[in-house]
Design a protein around this motif. Structure first.
Motif, PDB file in Angstrom:
ATOM      1  N   ARG A 116      -2.228  -1.236  -9.322  1.00  0.00           N
ATOM      2  CA  ARG A 116      -1.706  -0.143  -9.422  1.00  0.00           C
ATOM      3  C   ARG A 116      -0.528   0.318 -10.405  1.00  0.00           C
ATOM      4  O   ARG A 116       0.497   1.176 -10.038  1.00  0.00           O
ATOM      5  CB  ARG A 116      -1.122   0.012  -7.899  1.00  0.00           C
ATOM      6  N   GLN A 146       1.723  -5.761   1.486  1.00  0.00           N
ATOM      7  CA  GLN A 146       2.778  -4.469   1.445  1.00  0.00           C
ATOM      8  C   GLN A 146       0.838  -3.475   1.409  1.00  0.00           C
ATOM      9  O   GLN A 146       0.408  -2.720   2.083  1.00  0.00           O
ATOM     10  CB  GLN A 146       3.501  -4.250   0.769  1.00  0.00           C
ATOM     11  N   LEU A 147       0.429  -3.702  -0.069  1.00  0.00           N
ATOM     12  CA  LEU A 147      -0.884  -3.673  -0.575  1.00  0.00           C
ATOM     13  C   LEU A 147      -1.724  -3.423   1.115  1.00  0.00           C
ATOM     14  O   LEU A 147      -2.378  -2.114   1.173  1.00  0.00           O
ATOM     15  CB  LEU A 147      -1.319  -3.746  -2.071  1.00  0.00           C
ATOM     16  N   ARG A 148      -2.018  -4.615   1.455  1.00  0.00           N
ATOM     17  CA  ARG A 148      -2.907  -4.972   2.425  1.00  0.00           C
ATOM     18  C   ARG A 148      -2.526  -3.752   3.545  1.00  0.00           C
ATOM     19  O   ARG A 148      -3.483  -2.996   4.045  1.00  0.00           O
ATOM     20  CB  ARG A 148      -2.813  -6.379   2.536  1.00  0.00           C
ATOM     21  N   LYS A 149      -1.718  -3.809   4.126  1.00  0.00           N
ATOM     22  CA  LYS A 149      -0.749  -3.023   5.016  1.00  0.00           C
ATOM     23  C   LYS A 149      -1.002  -0.987   4.573  1.00  0.00           C
ATOM     24  O   LYS A 149      -1.762  -0.397   6.001  1.00  0.00           O
ATOM     25  CB  LYS A 149       0.646  -2.629   4.842  1.00  0.00           C
ATOM     26  N   ASP A 150      -1.266  -0.338   3.495  1.00  0.00           N
ATOM     27  CA  ASP A 150      -0.978   0.512   3.121  1.00  0.00           C
ATOM     28  C   ASP A 150      -2.533   0.602   2.997  1.00  0.00           C
ATOM     29  O   ASP A 150      -2.415   1.910   3.138  1.00  0.00           O
ATOM     30  CB  ASP A 150      -0.520   0.568   2.080  1.00  0.00           C
ATOM     31  N   GLN A 151      -2.885   0.017   2.539  1.00  0.00           N
ATOM     32  CA  GLN A 151      -4.705   0.450   2.037  1.00  0.00           C
ATOM     33  C   GLN A 151      -5.355   0.380   3.969  1.00  0.00           C
ATOM     34  O   GLN A 151      -5.695  -0.545   4.193  1.00  0.00           O
ATOM     35  CB  GLN A 151      -5.069  -0.666   1.339  1.00  0.00           C
ATOM     36  N   LYS A 152      -6.022   1.617   3.676  1.00  0.00           N
ATOM     37  CA  LYS A 152      -6.488   2.237   4.743  1.00  0.00           C
ATOM     38  C   LYS A 152      -8.028   1.118   4.852  1.00  0.00           C
ATOM     39  O   LYS A 152      -8.597   0.875   6.113  1.00  0.00           O
ATOM     40  CB  LYS A 152      -6.673   3.223   5.111  1.00  0.00           C
TER      41      LYS A 152
END
Length: 356
Positions: A116, A146-152
């Protein structure tokens, strides 16, 4: 209005679609536009078209200045492919990540275009590859969870990996930028009434993009080539690109290669086959007469539009004694379009004074 030459760093990736390899290209520091083709030169040509389309009618204002500045951003940089094998939480990393590094005001910056476009400061001064790799690994260990947490949706680490054949290159694109009004408040939108005004003004730099095609932008992959006609091509070249503008007519039966001659002339100009290009390039625009009058329902509007286009062709860059070139390959339309019950004026009547 200003003519801006963008020198855009481009990320080139290889992707497989239905068991066929494609080149997938996009600007390095922004995620759009994108283009794909099995041939790299055609993919880059399509990307240039997409960038021109993106900036068509672009008006520079404070709110959108960052869009232009990111496309203008082209520092001296190095591109690295670092393989990693580590675990961060429940994420197992086993692949390569592409990293662009550059120095700005004494600080080393790094960008992960496939993650990203995440950018971070490595530190002050210059860093060698082992140090860059260690810094990148530390950033990834914190960033990926953090990306995994934000990515639905489903998180796939493979989507962030880089292919070993990935690299960066550069494309150059000329665009026209308009300047917004100097104001603190947005004025009321009165475009409906402005459209009905008889004294409406046209901007030739915008109108020519609607009705014409910049042949120089098709160099090198999309220009046709002409062979075994060197003497004729050289003669046409020196007529078109001499200091004094001279009208030129190429006559021949359909299919004999008239367009190929013009394409070859532009190809040799862009490749500096005869002379080095000094300053701004002299663009050759292929104009479609039928599109000039398209949408012009009010008497006299198409004449003003064509006049604006001609004025732009004659003096595209202020304070620079250079003109662009205009190619019209439909003389029948030139002699007929514009006639109506109220007037016998055609496009040729508007163009004629400039040819005499």
């Amino acid at each position: 209005m200003a003519l801006v030459r963008l020198k855009i760093p481009v990320l080139v990736k290889n992707t497989k679609v239905e068991n066929q390899m494609f080149y997938h290209v996009r600007p390095l520091f922004v995620g759009h536009p994108v283009a794909s083709n099995r041939r790299l030169e055609l993919a880059l040509a399509r990307l240039k078209d997409e960038v021109r389309q993106y900036f068509k009618g672009f008006v520079l204002e404070r709110e959108n200045a960052d869009q232009l500045l990111w496309y203008l951003f082209n520092p001296e940089q190095e591109y690295h492919l670092f393989p990693f094998d580590f675990r961060s939480g429940d994420i197992q990393v086993n692949g390569s990540f592409g990293l662009s590094s550059f120095i700005l005001q004494g600080l080393t910056f790094a960008c992960l275009p496939n993650v990203r476009n995440f950018m971070f400061i490595v530190g002050e001064g210059q860093f060698h590859k082992p140090e860059l790799r260690d810094k990148t690994e530390k950033v990834l260990k914190r960033l990926l969870p953090q990306l995994r947490k934000d990515q639905k949706e489903i998180f796939e680490i493979e989507a962030f990996y880089s292919d070993n054949r990935e690299f960066i290159t550069q494309v150059e694109v000329n665009i026209n930028i308009l300047f917004g009004p100097f104001q603190y408040e947005i004025l009321d939108n009165s475009w409906i009434f402005a459209r009905l005004r008889e004294d409406a003004d046209f901007d030739g730099s915008l109108e020519i993009e609607k009705v014409g095609l910049d042949l120089n932008s098709r160099y090198p992959a999309e220009l046709g080539r002409a062979f075994y006609q060197d003497k004729l091509i050289e003669k046409i070249y020196h007529i078109i690109y001499q200091e004094e503008n001279t009208p030129l007519v190429i006559v021949g039966r359909e299919g004999v290669g008239k367009h190929a001659l013009i394409n070859e002339v532009v190809w040799r100009y862009q490749s500096e086959h005869y002379n080095k290009i000094k300053g701004e390039s002299e663009l050759l625009w292929h104009l479609d007469p039928t599109r000039v009058i398209s949408g012009m329902s009010i008497q006299g509007m198409w004449q003003k539009r064509f006049e604006a286009i001609i004025a732009f062709i004659r003096n595209p860059v202020q304070k620079v004694n250079k003109s662009y070139k205009m190619l019209i390959d439909n003389p029948v339309a030139l002699l007929r379009i514009g006639k109506s019950a109220n007037t016998n004026m055609t496009l040729s009547d508007v163009l004629k004074p400039y040819l005499e």
